[in-house]
Design a protein around this motif. Structure first.
Motif, PDB file in Angstrom:
ATOM      1  N   GLY A 109      54.795-101.611 -16.363  1.00  0.00           N
ATOM      2  CA  GLY A 109      55.861-102.565 -16.073  1.00  0.00           C
ATOM      3  C   GLY A 109      55.368-103.980 -16.293  1.00  0.00           C
ATOM      4  O   GLY A 109      54.164-104.225 -16.431  1.00  0.00           O
ATOM      5  N   ASN A 110      56.291-104.906 -16.307  1.00  0.00           N
ATOM      6  CA  ASN A 110      55.960-106.319 -16.499  1.00  0.00           C
ATOM      7  C   ASN A 110      56.662-107.133 -15.421  1.00  0.00           C
ATOM      8  O   ASN A 110      57.896-107.137 -15.341  1.00  0.00           O
ATOM      9  CB  ASN A 110      56.411-106.784 -17.886  1.00  0.00           C
ATOM     10  N   MET A 111      55.880-107.795 -14.579  1.00  0.00           N
ATOM     11  CA  MET A 111      56.431-108.632 -13.513  1.00  0.00           C
ATOM     12  C   MET A 111      56.080-110.076 -13.803  1.00  0.00           C
ATOM     13  O   MET A 111      54.904-110.446 -13.805  1.00  0.00           O
ATOM     14  CB  MET A 111      55.897-108.220 -12.142  1.00  0.00           C
ATOM     15  N   LEU A 112      57.097-110.888 -14.060  1.00  0.00           N
ATOM     16  CA  LEU A 112      56.877-112.301 -14.343  1.00  0.00           C
ATOM     17  C   LEU A 112      56.671-113.115 -13.071  1.00  0.00           C
ATOM     18  O   LEU A 112      55.877-114.053 -13.053  1.00  0.00           O
ATOM     19  CB  LEU A 112      58.055-112.874 -15.125  1.00  0.00           C
ATOM     20  N   HIS A 113      57.409-112.790 -12.016  1.00  0.00           N
ATOM     21  CA  HIS A 113      57.377-113.594 -10.793  1.00  0.00           C
ATOM     22  C   HIS A 113      57.308-112.683  -9.577  1.00  0.00           C
ATOM     23  O   HIS A 113      58.171-111.820  -9.396  1.00  0.00           O
ATOM     24  CB  HIS A 113      58.627-114.479 -10.690  1.00  0.00           C
ATOM     25  N   ALA A 114      56.290-112.864  -8.758  1.00  0.00           N
ATOM     26  CA  ALA A 114      56.184-112.121  -7.505  1.00  0.00           C
ATOM     27  C   ALA A 114      57.034-112.792  -6.436  1.00  0.00           C
ATOM     28  O   ALA A 114      57.111-114.017  -6.363  1.00  0.00           O
ATOM     29  CB  ALA A 114      54.734-112.058  -7.045  1.00  0.00           C
ATOM     30  N   ALA A 115      57.679-111.979  -5.608  1.00  0.00           N
ATOM     31  CA  ALA A 115      58.430-112.516  -4.483  1.00  0.00           C
ATOM     32  C   ALA A 115      57.468-112.942  -3.372  1.00  0.00           C
ATOM     33  O   ALA A 115      57.545-114.054  -2.849  1.00  0.00           O
ATOM     34  CB  ALA A 115      59.426-111.486  -3.962  1.00  0.00           C
ATOM     35  N   ASN A 116      56.543-112.043  -3.025  1.00  0.00           N
ATOM     36  CA  ASN A 116      55.562-112.340  -1.980  1.00  0.00           C
ATOM     37  C   ASN A 116      54.550-111.209  -1.940  1.00  0.00           C
ATOM     38  O   ASN A 116      54.769-110.137  -2.525  1.00  0.00           O
ATOM     39  CB  ASN A 116      56.248-112.487  -0.621  1.00  0.00           C
ATOM     40  N   ALA A 117      53.445-111.439  -1.277  1.00  0.00           N
ATOM     41  CA  ALA A 117      52.439-110.412  -1.028  1.00  0.00           C
ATOM     42  C   ALA A 117      51.778-110.717   0.306  1.00  0.00           C
ATOM     43  O   ALA A 117      51.572-111.888   0.647  1.00  0.00           O
ATOM     44  CB  ALA A 117      51.397-110.370  -2.144  1.00  0.00           C
ATOM     45  N   TYR A 118      51.454-109.663   1.064  1.00  0.00           N
ATOM     46  CA  TYR A 118      50.861-109.855   2.385  1.00  0.00           C
ATOM     47  C   TYR A 118      50.190-108.559   2.828  1.00  0.00           C
ATOM     48  O   TYR A 118      50.366-107.498   2.211  1.00  0.00           O
ATOM     49  CB  TYR A 118      51.934-110.264   3.407  1.00  0.00           C
ATOM     50  N   GLU A 119      49.429-108.631   3.897  1.00  0.00           N
ATOM     51  CA  GLU A 119      48.843-107.459   4.525  1.00  0.00           C
ATOM     52  C   GLU A 119      49.708-107.070   5.720  1.00  0.00           C
ATOM     53  O   GLU A 119      50.030-107.921   6.561  1.00  0.00           O
ATOM     54  CB  GLU A 119      47.415-107.731   4.979  1.00  0.00           C
ATOM     55  N   ASP A 120      50.078-105.789   5.800  1.00  0.00           N
ATOM     56  CA  ASP A 120      50.896-105.351   6.923  1.00  0.00           C
ATOM     57  C   ASP A 120      50.014-105.010   8.118  1.00  0.00           C
ATOM     58  O   ASP A 120      48.784-105.175   8.084  1.00  0.00           O
ATOM     59  CB  ASP A 120      51.814-104.188   6.526  1.00  0.00           C
ATOM     60  N   GLU A 121      50.649-104.515   9.198  1.00  0.00           N
ATOM     61  CA  GLU A 121      49.918-104.271  10.436  1.00  0.00           C
ATOM     62  C   GLU A 121      48.897-103.141  10.294  1.00  0.00           C
ATOM     63  O   GLU A 121      47.986-103.012  11.120  1.00  0.00           O
ATOM     64  CB  GLU A 121      50.905-103.950  11.567  1.00  0.00           C
ATOM     65  N   ARG A 122      49.013-102.339   9.234  1.00  0.00           N
ATOM     66  CA  ARG A 122      48.062-101.243   9.000  1.00  0.00           C
ATOM     67  C   ARG A 122      46.976-101.627   7.993  1.00  0.00           C
ATOM     68  O   ARG A 122      46.175-100.800   7.594  1.00  0.00           O
ATOM     69  CB  ARG A 122      48.812-100.004   8.511  1.00  0.00           C
ATOM     70  N   GLY A 123      46.961-102.904   7.596  1.00  0.00           N
ATOM     71  CA  GLY A 123      45.950-103.355   6.667  1.00  0.00           C
ATOM     72  C   GLY A 123      46.253-103.031   5.215  1.00  0.00           C
ATOM     73  O   GLY A 123      45.400-103.224   4.343  1.00  0.00           O
TER      74      GLY A 123
END
Length: 220
Positions: free
Chosen positions: A19-33
């Motif tokens: 796939g090809n993603m031009l723009h990420a919405a967001n990224a983070y670590e959840d409560e389970r790491g």
């Protein structure tokens, strides 16, 4: 990829669908790491259709973001696995959010919707509620292409979606543009400002309060 140090020998690779993603919405670590990454992504056929549109090739696709669907990748570092899902069937691009939540778990995100190659959907501003799974769409009208919707927090606001969305809508038939101001909570129109000339449809916008132009604010 580790945050600190060079970490060249600690980079890990995880197989996912092409796939090809031009723009990420967001990224983070959840409560389970686990690492959660989300954003619009096109498959091989979607990339071909979109590329043909951008370059004006014969047999071009009808829209610039055909098959650009929001995907979510949940990377489990302990298990060494990735859970990948397409979480919406609406063609969207240029995701945004309240930037106070960049790198942290967020509830709301916004995007620009496009008609897909089958004519499903249309031009508009989309709001996703990631907690409930709800999707709200504010259509902007036939041949009225909105630009990336920038979130502006309301003065004294406390909620994540307590603010406004600013987008420049380009009328592809009338050769005209307007600045559209929406309530970020319900996508209701707050104001619309007709611009003296057309602003070509763009990808990113930046907005600052006029108070930032006073005094020495511009010297930083």
């Amino acid at each position: 990829m580790p945050r600190g140090g060079d970490g060249a020998d600690r980079i890990r690779w995880f197989p996912i669908q092409p796939g090809n993603m031009l723009h990420a919405a967001n990224a983070y670590e959840d409560e389970r790491g686990r690492i959660v990454l989300e954003g619009p992504c096109v498959d091989r056929e979607g990339f071909r259709l979109s590329w043909n549109w951008w370059v004006g090739a014969p047999g071009r696709g009808t829209e610039p973001n055909a098959r650009s669907f929001t995907r979510r990748w949940v990377i489990d570092l302990a298990a060494g696995s990735v859970d990948e899902q397409i979480i919406d069937d609406l063609a969207v691009e240029f995701p945004t959010l309240n930037e106070d939540y960049l790198g942290a778990e967020h509830r709301y995100q916004y995007a620009v919707s496009f008609p897909d190659e089958n004519g499903f959907g249309g031009y508009g501003i989309v709001k996703y509620d990631r907690r409930t799974g709800a999707r709200r769409v504010r259509p902007t009208g036939d041949a009225r292409l909105p630009g990336e919707a920038v979130f502006v927090p309301a003065a004294g606001g406390t909620g994540e979606d307590d603010g406004y969305l600013l987008t420049v809508v380009s009328d592809l038939k009338q050769d005209a543009s307007r600045l559209l101001v929406l309530d970020a909570a319900g996508l209701g129109q707050v104001a619309a400002v007709d611009l003296p000339r057309r602003v070509t449809a763009g990808i990113h916008g930046s907005w600052i309060p006029d108070s930032a132009l006073d005094g020495d604010a511009g010297e930083d």
